[in-house]
Design an enzyme around this catalytic site. Structure first.
Site, mmCIF file in Angstrom:
data_model
loop_
_atom_site.group_PDB
_atom_site.id
_atom_site.type_symbol
_atom_site.label_atom_id
_atom_site.label_comp_id
_atom_site.label_asym_id
_atom_site.label_seq_id
_atom_site.Cartn_x
_atom_site.Cartn_y
_atom_site.Cartn_z
ATOM 1 N N LYS A 12 133.252 92.468 -16.683
ATOM 2 C CA LYS A 12 132.649 93.223 -15.687
ATOM 3 C C LYS A 12 133.924 94.121 -14.867
ATOM 4 O O LYS A 12 133.965 95.208 -14.674
ATOM 5 C CB LYS A 12 132.040 92.372 -14.423
ATOM 6 C CG LYS A 12 130.811 91.570 -15.110
ATOM 7 C CD LYS A 12 130.190 90.945 -14.051
ATOM 8 C CE LYS A 12 131.093 89.733 -13.289
ATOM 9 N NZ LYS A 12 131.184 88.593 -14.136
ATOM 10 N N ARG A 87 124.763 87.857 -6.859
ATOM 11 C CA ARG A 87 124.796 86.586 -7.744
ATOM 12 C C ARG A 87 123.655 85.425 -7.696
ATOM 13 O O ARG A 87 123.716 84.421 -8.185
ATOM 14 C CB ARG A 87 126.285 85.794 -7.433
ATOM 15 C CG ARG A 87 127.212 86.047 -8.697
ATOM 16 C CD ARG A 87 128.500 85.424 -8.116
ATOM 17 N NE ARG A 87 129.643 84.993 -9.025
ATOM 18 C CZ ARG A 87 130.617 85.861 -9.237
ATOM 19 N NH1 ARG A 87 130.908 87.033 -8.489
ATOM 20 N NH2 ARG A 87 131.479 85.370 -10.208
ATOM 21 N N ARG A 126 143.411 84.562 -20.097
ATOM 22 C CA ARG A 126 143.765 86.213 -19.761
ATOM 23 C C ARG A 126 144.763 86.047 -18.558
ATOM 24 O O ARG A 126 144.899 85.032 -17.897
ATOM 25 C CB ARG A 126 142.278 86.682 -19.455
ATOM 26 C CG ARG A 126 141.614 86.340 -18.138
ATOM 27 C CD ARG A 126 140.400 86.983 -17.504
ATOM 28 N NE ARG A 126 139.725 86.168 -16.525
ATOM 29 C CZ ARG A 126 138.832 86.712 -15.998
ATOM 30 N NH1 ARG A 126 137.969 87.638 -16.620
ATOM 31 N NH2 ARG A 126 138.157 85.968 -14.926
ATOM 32 N N ARG A 160 144.590 84.042 -12.756
ATOM 33 C CA ARG A 160 143.837 83.412 -11.685
ATOM 34 C C ARG A 160 143.692 81.929 -11.589
ATOM 35 O O ARG A 160 143.658 81.323 -12.806
ATOM 36 C CB ARG A 160 142.442 83.957 -11.838
ATOM 37 C CG ARG A 160 142.264 85.516 -11.368
ATOM 38 C CD ARG A 160 140.965 86.055 -11.742
ATOM 39 N NE ARG A 160 139.622 85.037 -11.308
ATOM 40 C CZ ARG A 160 138.427 85.539 -11.314
ATOM 41 N NH1 ARG A 160 138.182 86.821 -11.774
ATOM 42 N NH2 ARG A 160 137.556 84.821 -11.095
ATOM 43 N N ARG A 171 131.768 77.622 -13.201
ATOM 44 C CA ARG A 171 131.247 79.181 -12.803
ATOM 45 C C ARG A 171 130.274 79.656 -13.839
ATOM 46 O O ARG A 171 129.221 80.069 -13.375
ATOM 47 C CB ARG A 171 132.537 80.115 -13.067
ATOM 48 C CG ARG A 171 133.378 79.859 -12.006
ATOM 49 C CD ARG A 171 135.036 80.374 -12.336
ATOM 50 N NE ARG A 171 134.984 81.618 -12.559
ATOM 51 C CZ ARG A 171 135.949 82.445 -13.024
ATOM 52 N NH1 ARG A 171 136.974 81.669 -13.537
ATOM 53 N NH2 ARG A 171 135.905 83.716 -13.192
#
Ligand code: AMP
Length: 214
Positions: A12, A87, A126, A160, A171
């Protein structure tokens, strides 16, 4: 306005950044807003840190309030990309009320469909350049010169804190339980297009372009 919907790591943020660069659209990421609050040390930030570290969701009224603050625009506005919002069904309903109040139109909901097991690999590897935000990956996209950003030459990178395997699984469970159920809400209005989020970044971009240019 468009909504990009998909679990963590679906792409996203990457696709929103590309649309911002290519079309001048404006990305509204509640995750980015909450990370900024954490950095600032505000009361909201303290609450958000605990929730994000657990991989849970912030209360609907908090994130809807953050979005509402950003939606005042002029007639020549190039359009919003909602990244990570709504969400929950409650957020989707709050957004509908905002759209009516601000006379904005929701044009498309783009679902980035992905394989969850592969996502864990994607998300846990990432990292980004701390200076320009360019995205990298331990296994799939290292900087060409180790320790130096390909784009801006920066030497600092960041990760993160919620991109660890355990939090990512939490999540994803939140996505399955609370976010995926909003798809039928938009499906009824024929707003949803499903895009294969496991395809290459360029192929995903082309599929999204096709939807926007329809
Ligand atoms: P993201 O950057 O979109 O992956 O969001 C990171 C974290 O911020 C999420 O795991 C949630 O804890 C929180 N968050 C971001 N957006 C929302 C939202 N719309 N509703 C509730 N919590 C959110």
């Amino acid at each position: 306005m468009i909504i990009l919907l998909g679990p963590p790591g679906a792409g996203k943020g990457t696709q929103a950044a590309r649309l911002t660069a290519a079309r001048g659209m404006v990305q509204l990421s509640t995750g980015d807003m909450l990370r900024a609050a954490v950095k600032s040390g505000s009361a909201l930030g303290v609450q958000a840190k605990a929730v994000m570290d657990a991989g849970a969701l912030m209360p609907d009224e908090v994130v809807s309030g953050l979005i509402a603050e950003q939606l005042d625009v002029g007639a020549d506005h190039p359009g919003f990309i909602l990244d990570g919002y709504p969400r929950t069904l409650g957020q989707a309903q709050a957004l509908d009320a905002m759209l009516v109040a601000k006379r904005l139109n929701l044009d498309h909901v783009i679902e980035l469909a992905v394989d969850e097991d592969l996502l864990v690999d994607r998300v846990t590897g990432r990292f980004t350049c701390a200076t320009c935000g360019e995205g990298y990956h331990d296994r799939h996209k290292q900087p060409k010169v180790a320790g130096t950003c390909d784009v801006c030459g920066g030497h600092e990178f960041k990760r993160r804190p919620d991109d660890n395997a355990e939090t990512v699984r939490a999540r994803m469970a939140e996505y399955r339980a609370k976010t995926a159920p909003i798809l039928p809400y938009y499906d009824e209005r024929q707003l949803v297009t499903r895009v294969d989020g496991m395809a290459s970044m360029d192929d995903v971009a082309a599929a999204i372009d096709a939807v926007l240019d329809k």
